[in-house]
Design a protein around this motif. Structure first.
Motif, short mmCIF file in Angstrom:
data_model
loop_
_atom_site.label_atom_id
_atom_site.label_comp_id
_atom_site.label_asym_id
_atom_site.label_seq_id
_atom_site.Cartn_x
_atom_site.Cartn_y
_atom_site.Cartn_z
N GLU A 3 0.83 -1.21 0.00
CA GLU A 3 0.00 0.00 0.00
C GLU A 3 0.86 1.26 0.00
O GLU A 3 0.50 2.27 -0.60
CB GLU A 3 -0.92 0.00 1.21
N VAL A 4 2.00 1.20 0.69
CA VAL A 4 2.90 2.35 0.71
C VAL A 4 3.49 2.57 -0.67
O VAL A 4 3.52 3.69 -1.18
CB VAL A 4 4.03 2.14 1.74
N ALA A 5 3.94 1.48 -1.30
CA ALA A 5 4.49 1.59 -2.65
C ALA A 5 3.45 2.15 -3.62
O ALA A 5 3.75 2.99 -4.47
CB ALA A 5 4.99 0.23 -3.13
N GLU A 6 2.21 1.72 -3.46
CA GLU A 6 1.14 2.21 -4.33
C GLU A 6 0.90 3.70 -4.11
O GLU A 6 0.67 4.46 -5.07
CB GLU A 6 -0.14 1.42 -4.06
N HIS A 7 0.96 4.14 -2.86
CA HIS A 7 0.76 5.57 -2.57
C HIS A 7 1.77 6.43 -3.32
O HIS A 7 1.43 7.50 -3.81
CB HIS A 7 0.90 5.81 -1.07
N PHE A 8 3.00 5.96 -3.41
CA PHE A 8 4.06 6.72 -4.07
C PHE A 8 4.23 6.36 -5.54
O PHE A 8 5.15 6.88 -6.19
CB PHE A 8 5.39 6.52 -3.34
N SER A 9 3.35 5.51 -6.05
CA SER A 9 3.46 5.03 -7.44
C SER A 9 4.86 4.47 -7.70
O SER A 9 5.50 4.75 -8.72
CB SER A 9 3.16 6.16 -8.44
N ALA A 10 5.34 3.69 -6.73
CA ALA A 10 6.71 3.18 -6.78
C ALA A 10 6.73 1.66 -6.91
O ALA A 10 5.83 0.96 -6.43
CB ALA A 10 7.47 3.59 -5.53
N ASP A 11 7.77 1.16 -7.55
CA ASP A 11 8.03 -0.27 -7.60
C ASP A 11 8.87 -0.66 -6.38
O ASP A 11 9.66 0.14 -5.86
CB ASP A 11 8.80 -0.65 -8.87
N MET A 12 8.70 -1.90 -5.95
CA MET A 12 9.48 -2.44 -4.84
C MET A 12 10.17 -3.71 -5.35
O MET A 12 9.61 -4.80 -5.27
CB MET A 12 8.57 -2.74 -3.64
N GLY A 28 15.90 3.03 6.95
CA GLY A 28 14.62 3.69 6.79
C GLY A 28 14.08 3.40 5.40
O GLY A 28 14.77 2.81 4.56
N LEU A 29 12.88 3.84 5.14
CA LEU A 29 12.21 3.57 3.87
C LEU A 29 12.23 4.83 3.02
O LEU A 29 11.78 5.89 3.46
CB LEU A 29 10.77 3.14 4.15
N VAL A 30 12.77 4.73 1.80
CA VAL A 30 12.84 5.89 0.91
C VAL A 30 12.33 5.52 -0.48
O VAL A 30 12.35 4.36 -0.88
CB VAL A 30 14.27 6.47 0.80
N VAL A 31 11.89 6.55 -1.19
CA VAL A 31 11.47 6.42 -2.59
C VAL A 31 12.35 7.35 -3.41
O VAL A 31 12.49 8.53 -3.07
CB VAL A 31 9.98 6.79 -2.77
N PHE A 32 12.97 6.83 -4.46
CA PHE A 32 13.79 7.66 -5.34
C PHE A 32 13.46 7.30 -6.78
O PHE A 32 12.73 6.34 -7.05
CB PHE A 32 15.28 7.45 -5.06
N GLU A 33 13.96 8.09 -7.70
CA GLU A 33 13.69 7.84 -9.12
C GLU A 33 14.97 7.46 -9.85
O GLU A 33 16.04 8.00 -9.57
CB GLU A 33 13.06 9.07 -9.78
N ASN A 34 14.83 6.54 -10.78
CA ASN A 34 15.93 6.12 -11.63
C ASN A 34 15.39 5.92 -13.04
O ASN A 34 14.56 5.05 -13.27
CB ASN A 34 16.55 4.83 -11.10
N LYS A 35 15.83 6.80 -13.94
CA LYS A 35 15.39 6.74 -15.34
C LYS A 35 13.86 6.77 -15.46
O LYS A 35 13.24 6.01 -16.21
CB LYS A 35 15.95 5.48 -16.02
N GLY A 36 13.25 7.67 -14.68
CA GLY A 36 11.82 7.86 -14.75
C GLY A 36 10.99 6.86 -13.97
O GLY A 36 9.76 6.93 -13.97
N ARG A 37 11.63 5.94 -13.30
CA ARG A 37 10.93 4.90 -12.53
C ARG A 37 11.13 5.15 -11.05
O ARG A 37 12.25 5.29 -10.57
CB ARG A 37 11.50 3.53 -12.91
N ARG A 38 10.03 5.23 -10.31
CA ARG A 38 10.12 5.37 -8.86
C ARG A 38 10.35 4.02 -8.21
O ARG A 38 9.66 3.05 -8.53
CB ARG A 38 8.86 6.01 -8.30
N ILE A 39 11.31 3.98 -7.30
CA ILE A 39 11.70 2.74 -6.63
C ILE A 39 11.69 2.97 -5.13
O ILE A 39 12.17 4.00 -4.64
CB ILE A 39 13.11 2.30 -7.09
N TYR A 84 19.83 13.03 -6.72
CA TYR A 84 20.09 12.67 -5.34
C TYR A 84 18.92 12.97 -4.41
O TYR A 84 19.08 12.91 -3.19
CB TYR A 84 21.35 13.40 -4.85
N ARG A 85 17.77 13.27 -4.96
CA ARG A 85 16.61 13.56 -4.11
C ARG A 85 15.77 12.31 -3.89
O ARG A 85 15.71 11.42 -4.74
CB ARG A 85 15.77 14.66 -4.73
#
Length: 209
Positions: A3-12, A28-39, A84-85
């Motif tokens: 559910e957290v990954a879905e909130h951020f539109s991120a892949d896990m 800790g848990l972070v979401v970052f982007e790599n080549k347009g993909r949130r991870i 780096y964000r």
């Protein structure tokens, strides 16, 4: 966690195991982007800090997990580069409250929002691996009694601006008005600061993680 990954539109890409409480040096848990993909992944909180004075005294390296001064040489080049964000995932954060020697835990979370996003910076560092730190700003009235600084929090419609925006956007987020005090749930407890006790309202949010 899904559910957290879905909130951020991120892949896990891989299962993530983090403790119920994050302190500097822990995952800790972070979401970052790599080549347009949130991870979304687990990353260690805190960049390594070793000053000349610490080295001369034979001290072990410390960690610094908060970014208050964007012009500090430790951060100035990194904060300008969107690579780096990251978004730091939280349900609550705590500050020590009361007199020294008897400080207790006071917790803060957002009403009607089980997940908070803290504006952060994440980088894969030599000899450290992936680490992150969170940006801070002057505290609002709800938090001021325990700390004069607070995390820079983002609403969901601001995630993209944080992850992609120019340095002017980063500066703008740090120096804008903080989230209003009325948006926060404040939970004062009798738990000692180092007790590792969770806030009374943690159950529903922690179930997401």
């Amino acid at each position: 966690m899904g559910e957290v990954a879905e909130h951020f539109s991120a892949d896990m890409p891989a299962p993530i195991e983090i403790s119920s409480e994050t302190s500097e040096g822990a995952l800790g848990l972070v979401v970052f982007e790599n080549k347009g993909r949130r991870i979304m992944r687990g990353v260690t909180w805190g960049f390594r800090r070793m000053t000349r004075e610490m080295r001369e005294r034979g001290e072990e390296p410390g960690r610094i997990g908060l970014v208050a001064d964007l012009t500090n040489p430790m951060w100035d080049q990194m904060v300008a580069d969107p690579r780096y964000r990251c978004l730091i995932v939280m349900t609550h954060f705590a500050n020590p409250d009361g007199p020294p020697g008897g400080r207790t835990r006071t917790w803060f979370s957002l009403k009607r929002q089980p997940i908070m996003a803290w504006a952060g910076f994440c980088r894969n560092m030599p000899e450290q691996g992936p680490v992150y730190a969170g940006m801070t700003m002057p505290a609002n009235e709800a938090i001021m009694g325990t700390n004069d600084r607070m995390p820079v929090l983002l609403d969901s419609h601001e995630y993209a601006a944080w992850l992609h925006g120019p340095i002017e956007s980063v500066i703008g987020f740090q120096y804008r008005a903080p989230f209003a005090a009325e948006r926060f749930r404040v939970e004062r407890t009798e738990d000692l600061w180092r007790s590792r006790q969770l806030p009374p309202s943690a159950d529903s949010q922690m179930a997401l993680l």
